[in-house]
Design a protein around this motif. Structure first.
Motif, PDB file in Angstrom:
ATOM      1  N   LYS A  19      42.006   5.107 135.775  1.00 16.88           N
ATOM      2  CA  LYS A  19      42.364   5.832 134.558  1.00 16.88           C
ATOM      3  C   LYS A  19      43.777   5.447 134.147  1.00 16.88           C
TER       4      LYS A  19
ATOM      5  N   GLU B 260      46.811   6.442 131.339  1.00 15.48           N
ATOM      6  CA  GLU B 260      47.301   7.426 130.375  1.00 15.48           C
ATOM      7  C   GLU B 260      48.576   6.900 129.724  1.00 15.48           C
TER       8      GLU B 260
ATOM      9  N   GLN C 128      44.623   7.544 126.259  1.00 17.56           N
ATOM     10  CA  GLN C 128      44.052   7.465 127.597  1.00 17.56           C
ATOM     11  C   GLN C 128      42.699   6.771 127.551  1.00 17.56           C
TER      12      GLN C 128
END
Length: 394
Positions: A183, A185, A195
């Motif tokens: 992930k 961001e 994101q």
């Protein structure tokens, strides 16, 4: 007494009624001094504008409170409240004062703009060493991130400052085999502005299968390396290392490699690596020793005997020989030019010797090119060449 009390009571009631009538008749609203407040909002700030209405006097000071916190005290009729949170309601109180006296006060509430979280297009490439290269475009619209946070399986892995180029990248090393949730961001100050996420799979490691590597040493100080491909392996490329120096990196049509110009009496270590789709699937090693250099020299036994001594000298401490083969090629003069025969003649094949006598000289022989090769267990362990001239007729 009772009559006097009644008269007094009626007088009081009449006076109260008269006061109410006067109060009701007094004009209200439109002529009252007040403060008119307007605003414009962004993601992180609110700009307030305020002015006195229906006032014959000008304020010399304005005080602004956000909630109970005083945030401004001055003469300006506008104020920008910065460092706020997006999509949040804020309550303000604005006071206008003259010489310390309150002229008017107003309360006002408004919202900061809501941030639309932009998606990030992530490209994830698994390398041959199982590291992962992440690439994504730097965002310049809206609130551009001033830092990126990269998470692996929910844990913060790294924090990056945006690069000056149009793309951002980072490498995640040492990921274990299996699926990993990546992930990214993008943050502006303390706000999440972009994101995205991606699942990355690291394959189970491939255990390199053994490859049988053999070598054949030749008398011309060269060697051939053989490495037959296992039938159950699909191989795209090979890497070959000689004494840890890479000498081949790529595809080949035959599973062998030729090495020339070997140094005499040297140990050579060979490593062969086989690859499929960038992964090493096969590995093999071998070692060999290049031949000893045999020095071939000559001298006359005596002039009358027409015999030449051919002497062989070498150091066989590293590779003792159990067989010696001596060959020669006759050299004749053709149109006064030395010309070598195309076919070699074996003149000796037996245990190693230090000297051989050559007596086959005649007017048509200018000399002999000698080649001597030592063997051990039928493998070449020594080699040398030399010319023996016809000292007697020329």
């Amino acid at each position: 007494m009772k009559k006097s009390f009644r008269v007094l009571l009626l007088l009081i009631i009449s006076l109260f009624t008269l006061l109410n009538v006067v109060s009701a008749a007094k004009p209200t609203g439109s002529n009252t001094t007040s403060i008119n407040v307007t605003s414009t909002s962004s993601y992180k700030s609110i700009s307030l504008n305020y002015q006195l209405v229906n006032s014959k006097k000008a304020a010399d000071r304005y005080i602004i409170y956000r909630g109970t916190q005083k945030i401004y005290d001055g003469v300006k009729t506008s104020f920008s409240d910065n460092g706020l949170h997006s999509d949040t309601e804020y309550y303000y109180t604005v006071e206008a004062r003259l010489n310390g006296r309150l002229l008017a006060k107003a309360t006002y509430n408004t919202f900061t703009k809501a941030i639309i979280i932009n998606p990030i297009e992530i490209t994830a490439t698994v390398q041959s060493d199982d590291s992962v290269v992440l690439t994504w475009p730097n965002l310049n619209s809206g609130l551009a991130p001033d830092q990126y946070k990269v998470f692996v399986n929910g844990t913060l892995n790294t924090t990056l400052t945006p690069s000056a180029s149009s793309t951002q990248n980072t490498t995640l090393p040492d990921l274990q085999p299996g699926d990993h949730f990546i992930k990214i961001e993008g943050w502006y100050q303390d706000e999440l502005v972009s994101q995205s996420s991606k699942m990355v799979s690291i394959p189970e490691p491939i255990v390199a299968k053994p490859i049988l590597v053999t070598s054949t040493v030749h008398a011309d100080f060269s060697a051939d390396i053989y490495f037959p491909t296992p039938s159950d392996l699909h191989i795209d490329d090979y890497k070959i290392f000689i004494n840890n120096d890479e000498v081949l990196n790529g595809s080949i049509t035959q599973a062998n490699y030729h090495i020339s110009e070997l140094s005499p009496s040297q140990i050579y270590s060979v490593r062969v690596e086989a690859y499929s789709e960038g992964k090493m699937v096969g590995l093999g090693n071998t070692e060999f020793i290049s031949p000893n250099l045999i020095t071939v020299e000559n001298d006359t036994l005596d002039f009358e005997s027409r015999v030449m001594q051919v002497n062989f000298s070498y150091d066989d401490s590293l590779q003792p020989a159990d067989r010696m083969v001596i060959t020669r090629k006759k050299v004749t003069l053709v149109n006064r030019m030395p010309t070598e025969d195309t076919v070699s003649e074996v003149v000796y094949d037996g245990l190693p010797i230090d000297m051989y006598t050559e007596s086959q000289f005649s007017l048509d022989v200018a000399g002999y090119n000698y080649e001597v090769v030592n063997y051990r267990n039928d493998s070449v362990v020594g080699s040398g060449k030399g010319f023996v001239p016809n000292f007697f007729d020329y």
